[in-house]
Design a protein around this motif. Structure first.
Motif, PDB file in Angstrom:
ATOM      1  N   UNK A   1      29.699  22.609  43.072  1.00  0.00           N
ATOM      2  CA  UNK A   1      30.829  21.895  42.468  1.00  0.00           C
ATOM      3  C   UNK A   1      30.757  21.950  40.942  1.00  0.00           C
ATOM      4  N   UNK A   2      29.587  21.640  40.384  1.00  0.00           N
ATOM      5  CA  UNK A   2      29.443  21.645  38.928  1.00  0.00           C
ATOM      6  C   UNK A   2      29.559  23.053  38.362  1.00  0.00           C
ATOM      7  N   UNK A   3      29.058  24.045  39.110  1.00  0.00           N
ATOM      8  CA  UNK A   3      29.172  25.436  38.655  1.00  0.00           C
ATOM      9  C   UNK A   3      30.627  25.861  38.592  1.00  0.00           C
ATOM     10  N   UNK A   4      31.415  25.430  39.571  1.00  0.00           N
ATOM     11  CA  UNK A   4      32.844  25.744  39.579  1.00  0.00           C
ATOM     12  C   UNK A   4      33.536  25.164  38.358  1.00  0.00           C
TER      13      UNK A   4
ATOM     14  N   UNK B   1      30.984  36.652  32.499  1.00  0.00           N
ATOM     15  CA  UNK B   1      31.896  35.651  33.057  1.00  0.00           C
ATOM     16  C   UNK B   1      32.897  36.294  34.024  1.00  0.00           C
ATOM     17  N   UNK B   2      33.332  37.498  33.708  1.00  0.00           N
ATOM     18  CA  UNK B   2      34.237  38.198  34.618  1.00  0.00           C
ATOM     19  C   UNK B   2      33.532  38.548  35.924  1.00  0.00           C
ATOM     20  N   UNK B   3      32.252  38.931  35.837  1.00  0.00           N
ATOM     21  CA  UNK B   3      31.480  39.218  37.047  1.00  0.00           C
ATOM     22  C   UNK B   3      31.305  37.952  37.874  1.00  0.00           C
ATOM     23  N   UNK B   4      31.028  36.838  37.199  1.00  0.00           N
ATOM     24  CA  UNK B   4      30.913  35.560  37.912  1.00  0.00           C
ATOM     25  C   UNK B   4      32.236  35.202  38.582  1.00  0.00           C
TER      26      UNK B   4
ATOM     27  N   UNK C   1      45.047  35.306  47.287  1.00  0.00           N
ATOM     28  CA  UNK C   1      44.881  34.509  46.069  1.00  0.00           C
ATOM     29  C   UNK C   1      43.742  35.071  45.221  1.00  0.00           C
ATOM     30  N   UNK C   2      42.659  35.464  45.877  1.00  0.00           N
ATOM     31  CA  UNK C   2      41.503  36.006  45.162  1.00  0.00           C
ATOM     32  C   UNK C   2      41.866  37.292  44.427  1.00  0.00           C
TER      33      UNK C   2
ATOM     34  N   UNK D   1      35.734  34.386  43.279  1.00  0.00           N
ATOM     35  CA  UNK D   1      36.948  34.598  44.067  1.00  0.00           C
ATOM     36  C   UNK D   1      36.665  35.376  45.348  1.00  0.00           C
ATOM     37  N   UNK D   2      35.651  36.242  45.311  1.00  0.00           N
ATOM     38  CA  UNK D   2      35.265  36.929  46.543  1.00  0.00           C
ATOM     39  C   UNK D   2      34.798  35.924  47.588  1.00  0.00           C
TER      40      UNK D   2
END
Length: 307
Positions: A226-229, A249-252, A269-270, A257-258
């Protein structure tokens, strides 16, 4: 100093940009929309005369804050199937790079008509995809990665014109605003502060594609996720603006989304959200990818011809 700031502002919005990232975004975004609306062809009753929302109340179902003055669905309900098939055809052409601004405008108008005709059946992917389709309708999105490039003699434009440059920046700003806004909105909820927000989703078998009950054995993982999101979404604008952290950040975001697509069944949506990531990637890296694919494709054709 004022001249320097003005020059930076001018370059940020209006300087020519490589169109390859925009082309990759077009392929993934329009391809996702093709999938969504081909599937929805089996549910055309959502928009008919006997649907949940009659045509006379279509606008009243929309939130008052952004309710339009008129319904974009200008065709009668008897033509819904014809218009929906036309929308799918237009999106297929755009995915292949056939068309341009006017064709994309037509697709956007028809798509808006269906979104407003029965707003209650739309998902996040519909809204986000339509938003970026609107931005893209002002750009030269079909210049690169187009099947027409294989046929026409003239070389496609590599860099954007002024209007395309502005809209590329607008899309970059828009995705940053979306992430930051959703992150800050989560901070308004008590369940996000105590770390239990994601458990209400993972513990609901109607919202996931697998059984996550095993996470009860590792309860600390729920608040960590939750906090990571929240951190990912709130800090997305700053991290993609800084070149040193942009790719990380794009890789994360890709894995984020995957996970949503695989474990929550929200694939469209992903892919819709990830399609915007191409606008942040280094064009030289994308050029290398295209070059390798072209080289491999050419070598395979030569092999076939020899055989």
């Amino acid at each position: 100093m004022i001249k320097k700031l003005w020059s930076m502002w001018d370059r940020f919005w209006f300087a020519p940009q490589d169109l390859l990232g925009l082309a990759f975004m077009r392929v993934l975004l329009c391809g996702t929309m093709v999938y969504m609306y081909v599937v929805r062809l089996m549910n055309m009753s959502y928009y008919g005369e006997n649907s949940w929302i009659p045509r006379s109340m279509a606008l009243e179902a929309l939130p008052e804050l952004y309710r339009p003055l008129f319904l974009w669905c200008i065709w009668p309900d008897s033509l819904n199937l014809v218009m929906h098939v036309l929308l799918v055809v237009l999106l297929v052409l755009l995915t292949l790079g056939i068309g341009g601004r006017w064709l994309m405008w037509m697709a956007w108008v028809i798509n808006m008509g269906f979104i407003q005709r029965n707003y209650s059946v739309n998902f996040g992917a519909d809204i986000i995809a339509t938003l970026f389709l609107f931005y893209m309708s002002f750009t030269q999105s079909c210049e690169r990665l187009s099947v027409l490039n294989l046929l026409r003699k003239k070389t496609a434009f590599q860099f954007s014109d002024t209007l395309s440059s502005v809209m590329i920046r607008m899309m970059q700003v828009q995705i940053c605003v979306i992430y930051a806004y959703t992150g800050w909105e989560k901070l308004k909820g008590g369940s996000w502060w105590d770390g239990t927000a994601l458990w209400s989703v993972m513990a609901n078998p109607q919202m996931t594609t697998m059984d996550f009950s095993f996470l009860r054995s590792v309860p600390w993982s729920i608040p960590v996720l939750a906090y990571t999101t929240i951190i990912f979404e709130v800090y997305f604008p700053a991290m993609v603006a800084w070149p040193k952290t942009r790719n990380l950040w794009l890789l994360a975001g890709f894995f984020f989304h995957a996970g949503i697509g695989v474990f929550m069944g929200l694939g469209p949506f992903a892919t819709t959200m990830v399609s915007t990531y191409f606008l942040f990637l280094n064009p030289l890296v994308l050029e290398q990818v295209v070059s390798r694919i072209s080289t491999r494709f050419s070598s395979q054709n030569e092999t076939l011809l020899k055989n």
